[in-house]
Design a protein around this motif. Structure first.
Motif, PDB file in Angstrom:
ATOM      1  N   UNK A 197      26.374  74.550  53.837  1.00 18.50           N
ATOM      2  CA  UNK A 197      27.077  75.747  53.362  1.00 18.50           C
ATOM      3  C   UNK A 197      26.229  76.991  53.662  1.00 18.50           C
ATOM      4  N   UNK A 198      26.907  78.078  53.975  1.00 19.44           N
ATOM      5  CA  UNK A 198      26.196  79.359  54.093  1.00 19.44           C
ATOM      6  C   UNK A 198      25.839  79.837  52.692  1.00 19.44           C
ATOM      7  N   UNK A 199      24.552  80.100  52.473  1.00 21.37           N
ATOM      8  CA  UNK A 199      24.061  80.419  51.134  1.00 21.37           C
ATOM      9  C   UNK A 199      23.243  81.705  51.095  1.00 21.37           C
ATOM     10  N   UNK A 200      23.096  82.369  52.233  1.00 19.45           N
ATOM     11  CA  UNK A 200      22.317  83.606  52.298  1.00 19.45           C
ATOM     12  C   UNK A 200      23.135  84.646  53.051  1.00 19.45           C
ATOM     13  N   UNK A 201      23.212  85.841  52.510  1.00 17.44           N
ATOM     14  CA  UNK A 201      23.903  86.922  53.216  1.00 17.44           C
ATOM     15  C   UNK A 201      22.953  87.526  54.235  1.00 17.44           C
ATOM     16  N   UNK A 202      23.297  87.355  55.496  1.00 19.52           N
ATOM     17  CA  UNK A 202      22.456  87.799  56.605  1.00 19.52           C
ATOM     18  C   UNK A 202      23.030  89.101  57.154  1.00 19.52           C
ATOM     19  N   UNK A 203      22.198  90.062  57.554  1.00 20.36           N
ATOM     20  CA  UNK A 203      22.725  91.289  58.175  1.00 20.36           C
ATOM     21  C   UNK A 203      23.634  90.952  59.351  1.00 20.36           C
ATOM     22  N   UNK A 204      24.759  91.628  59.454  1.00 18.45           N
ATOM     23  CA  UNK A 204      25.740  91.272  60.483  1.00 18.45           C
ATOM     24  C   UNK A 204      25.215  91.494  61.894  1.00 18.45           C
ATOM     25  N   UNK A 205      24.147  92.275  62.028  1.00 20.56           N
ATOM     26  CA  UNK A 205      23.573  92.514  63.352  1.00 20.56           C
ATOM     27  C   UNK A 205      22.559  91.440  63.762  1.00 20.56           C
ATOM     28  N   UNK A 206      22.338  90.450  62.913  1.00 15.87           N
ATOM     29  CA  UNK A 206      21.386  89.383  63.244  1.00 15.87           C
ATOM     30  C   UNK A 206      21.921  88.564  64.418  1.00 15.87           C
TER      31      UNK A 206
ATOM     32  N   UNK B 224      19.893  79.831  44.728  1.00 15.13           N
ATOM     33  CA  UNK B 224      18.627  80.301  44.164  1.00 15.13           C
ATOM     34  C   UNK B 224      18.212  79.456  42.967  1.00 15.13           C
ATOM     35  N   UNK B 225      19.204  78.920  42.237  1.00 18.43           N
ATOM     36  CA  UNK B 225      18.905  78.113  41.052  1.00 18.43           C
ATOM     37  C   UNK B 225      18.652  76.648  41.378  1.00 18.43           C
ATOM     38  N   UNK B 226      19.305  76.138  42.445  1.00 13.35           N
ATOM     39  CA  UNK B 226      19.244  74.697  42.724  1.00 13.35           C
ATOM     40  C   UNK B 226      18.463  74.332  43.982  1.00 13.35           C
ATOM     41  N   UNK B 227      18.327  75.294  44.915  1.00  9.37           N
ATOM     42  CA  UNK B 227      17.706  75.026  46.222  1.00  9.37           C
ATOM     43  C   UNK B 227      18.441  73.939  47.001  1.00  9.37           C
ATOM     44  N   UNK B 228      19.732  73.784  46.735  1.00 14.36           N
ATOM     45  CA  UNK B 228      20.541  72.767  47.403  1.00 14.36           C
ATOM     46  C   UNK B 228      21.805  73.430  47.936  1.00 14.36           C
ATOM     47  N   UNK B 229      21.943  73.500  49.252  1.00 12.77           N
ATOM     48  CA  UNK B 229      23.094  74.181  49.841  1.00 12.77           C
ATOM     49  C   UNK B 229      24.407  73.477  49.511  1.00 12.77           C
ATOM     50  N   UNK B 230      24.391  72.163  49.380  1.00 13.92           N
ATOM     51  CA  UNK B 230      25.628  71.425  49.174  1.00 13.92           C
ATOM     52  C   UNK B 230      26.144  71.527  47.737  1.00 13.92           C
ATOM     53  N   UNK B 231      25.335  72.023  46.836  1.00 14.02           N
ATOM     54  CA  UNK B 231      25.816  72.240  45.469  1.00 14.02           C
ATOM     55  C   UNK B 231      26.536  73.567  45.318  1.00 14.02           C
ATOM     56  N   UNK B 232      26.447  74.412  46.327  1.00 14.52           N
ATOM     57  CA  UNK B 232      27.121  75.703  46.264  1.00 14.52           C
ATOM     58  C   UNK B 232      28.627  75.492  46.389  1.00 14.52           C
ATOM     59  N   UNK B 233      29.436  76.291  45.706  1.00 11.64           N
ATOM     60  CA  UNK B 233      30.864  75.974  45.578  1.00 11.64           C
ATOM     61  C   UNK B 233      31.766  76.393  46.725  1.00 11.64           C
ATOM     62  N   UNK B 234      31.344  77.348  47.560  1.00 12.30           N
ATOM     63  CA  UNK B 234      32.293  77.948  48.502  1.00 12.30           C
ATOM     64  C   UNK B 234      31.949  77.635  49.954  1.00 12.30           C
ATOM     65  N   UNK B 235      32.832  76.886  50.604  1.00 13.13           N
ATOM     66  CA  UNK B 235      32.668  76.624  52.041  1.00 13.13           C
ATOM     67  C   UNK B 235      32.909  77.910  52.817  1.00 13.13           C
ATOM     68  N   UNK B 236      34.018  78.556  52.517  1.00 13.45           N
ATOM     69  CA  UNK B 236      34.346  79.825  53.158  1.00 13.45           C
ATOM     70  C   UNK B 236      33.732  80.972  52.357  1.00 13.45           C
ATOM     71  N   UNK B 237      33.087  81.882  53.039  1.00 16.65           N
ATOM     72  CA  UNK B 237      32.525  83.068  52.404  1.00 16.65           C
ATOM     73  C   UNK B 237      32.219  84.083  53.497  1.00 16.65           C
ATOM     74  N   UNK B 238      31.758  85.248  53.116  1.00 12.85           N
ATOM     75  CA  UNK B 238      31.571  86.325  54.084  1.00 12.85           C
ATOM     76  C   UNK B 238      30.605  85.942  55.204  1.00 12.85           C
ATOM     77  N   UNK B 239      29.451  85.397  54.865  1.00 15.73           N
ATOM     78  CA  UNK B 239      28.462  85.060  55.897  1.00 15.73           C
ATOM     79  C   UNK B 239      28.942  83.934  56.789  1.00 15.73           C
ATOM     80  N   UNK B 240      29.619  82.951  56.199  1.00 16.47           N
ATOM     81  CA  UNK B 240      30.141  81.844  57.002  1.00 16.47           C
ATOM     82  C   UNK B 240      31.141  82.352  58.032  1.00 16.47           C
TER      83      UNK B 240
END
Length: 485
Positions: free
Chosen positions: A433-442, A331-347
């Protein structure tokens, strides 16, 4: 097989009845509408109405909506940015209910206990101890300082008063002054990191232990202020919980004070440093640990126990903060590759849970292509629509996959292989990188597109893991149908 099923059943029963695991799982589930709202806000400001990284690059008329971005930024702050507070309140309510308490007051008390251990009074000099180090160039020398130290150098040198613009070649040591930072006094504020992903573990711990303390005090009759029967029940209960509330706040506040006084760190920093970060490194940032986690999930499913429900509390506590952190950075950078976590819930959901646990949509595709038995095809046909929304009970119990030695092998293997492939694709930057939490039913593919911030490579990456899962299921399906003929 029966002995294995009995052991897993006992473990599953314990997990399901454990009030702490259930409370954490329920708290994250209850907060999900807020996180999804925050995700919508991120998509609006970063993917739609953004002329640098979003639709505004290609369709400039949409930028007429840019004034609304401030609304969505506020929504993002109120949801994603305050997740520690929301989850603390929700887990507190769940713990209280498990201990026989009723009403919404425990949520308010959980927040108050969280606030008592959260620093809110600062001086400019204090910032040096609580802000991250940054690298900058002071004259010809490269140095690492905190933001607070940098601010101190700026103020003490008279830099702001003397220069209108920043001159990177100017050395702060060139100018001396007797100005003291203590002259600036103090101010009150709560660091946003404490309210967001960084403070999530503190919120969980305070919500659980603080509420357990309150509930224990509530059971001591000597601490209850008894009112006459003529007093309205609501007023009588308010007096009854007054002493337990006061004592709980004093005890929790004392813990926070002791942490700062004797250890030199506030409780949130202590928990983040010695609990949250190690777990993030050992499990959250470790693909091997994630694969083991999915093996455990699938083993529960193999004996008919909902695996995600069994380990949901642990998975949410570790990986939910990681997607929240990614969302905040994106949200601050608009750059997915600057986000720190490869593994996360949405990924993990995007690569290892599409179509439901066991990525059984891959089995459905395999049945449509290679299946010969009419009953298997009939179950697959009924399972298509639920599978597109990541619901797979019709396959799990219809084929069935439960207690099925042949199909249980790919049922365990496929999600593990998919998460490994997804991890590799992300590390080599084929998939953002996954950067948005998407509903699991998507539905799959759309999930990958939205989860990676509206990037088509996220959708393509999901297509690749879907193909992999289908290939894994095919030989076992053929063997199963042959033996079941």
């Amino acid at each position: 097989m029966d002995k294995f099923a009995d052991v897993m059943g006992r473990v599953g029963s314990w997990c399901g009845q454990n009030k702490y695991l259930s409370s954490i799982k329920n708290a994250f589930q209850d907060y999900m509408p807020a996180t999804i709202s925050g995700a919508v806000a991120v998509l609006w400001t970063s993917v739609l109405v953004n002329e640098s990284t979003g639709l505004g690059q290609f369709f400039s008329p949409i930028m007429v909506l840019e004034p609304l971005n401030s609304i969505f930024n506020a929504i993002n702050t109120a949801t994603i940015g305050c997740i520690a507070i929301g989850v603390c309140m929700l887990v507190g309510v769940n713990i209280a209910q498990a201990n026989g308490e009723t009403g919404s007051y425990p949520a308010v008390l959980a927040f108050m206990m969280w606030f008592t251990v959260t620093p809110y009074s600062w001086s400019i000099a204090d910032m040096a101890a609580y802000t991250p180090a940054i690298e900058g160039t002071m004259g010809a020398e490269k140095t690492t300082v905190t933001i607070g130290q940098l601010l101190e150098q700026v103020l003490n040198s008279g830099f702001i008063a003397e220069y209108n613009t920043f001159d990177a070649t100017t050395s702060f040591s060139d100018v001396t002054t007797t100005f003291s930072l203590t002259d600036l006094g103090s101010f009150s504020a709560i660091q946003t990191s404490y309210m967001g992903a960084t403070g999530l573990f503190t919120g969980l711990i305070i919500g659980i232990l603080g509420m357990e303390l309150y509930c224990a005090l509530r059971k001591v009759d000597a601490l209850k202020i008894k009112m006459p029967d003529q007093v309205p029940p609501g007023v009588a209960k308010a007096f009854e919980v007054t002493i337990p509330t006061c004592l709980a706040l004093i005890i929790v506040g004392t813990v926070g004070w002791a942490s700062m006084t004797f250890l030199g760190q506030d409780l949130n920093s202590l928990i983040s440093t010695y609990v949250q970060e190690p777990l993030k490194v050992i499990i959250g940032g470790n693909i091997v640990a994630v694969v083991i986690l999915y093996i455990i999930i699938m083993l529960f499913w193999c004996v008919g126990i909902h695996g995600n429900n069994m380990v949901g509390a642990v998975k949410s506590a570790i990986f939910e903060p990681m997607i929240i952190e990614n969302m905040s950075v994106y949200a601050a950078t608009n750059d997915t590759q600057q986000t720190p976590n490869v593994l996360n819930m949405s990924m993990m959901q995007g690569f290892a849970e599409w179509g439901g646990s066991g990525v059984t949509l891959g089995l459905i595709i395999a049945i449509f292509i290679f299946g010969k038995k009419e009953d298997t095809k009939a179950i697959a046909t009924l399972s298509v629509v639920p599978g597109m929304f990541n619901i797979n009970e019709t396959m799990t119990f219809g084929i069935p996959l439960v207690l099925n030695p042949i199909l249980d092998i790919p049922f365990i293997l496929a999600p593990c292989a998919c998460i490994i492939l997804g991890y590799i694709l992300t590390v080599i930057e084929f998939c953002p990188h996954y950067v948005v939490e998407v509903p699991w039913t998507c539905p799959p593919i759309l999930f990958g597109f939205l989860g990676t911030g509206g990037n088509i490579m996220g959708a393509i990456s999901q297509l690749l893991v879907m193909a992999l899962a289908t290939v894994i299921y095919i030989p076992f399906l053929l063997v199963y149908e042959k033996q079941d003929a």
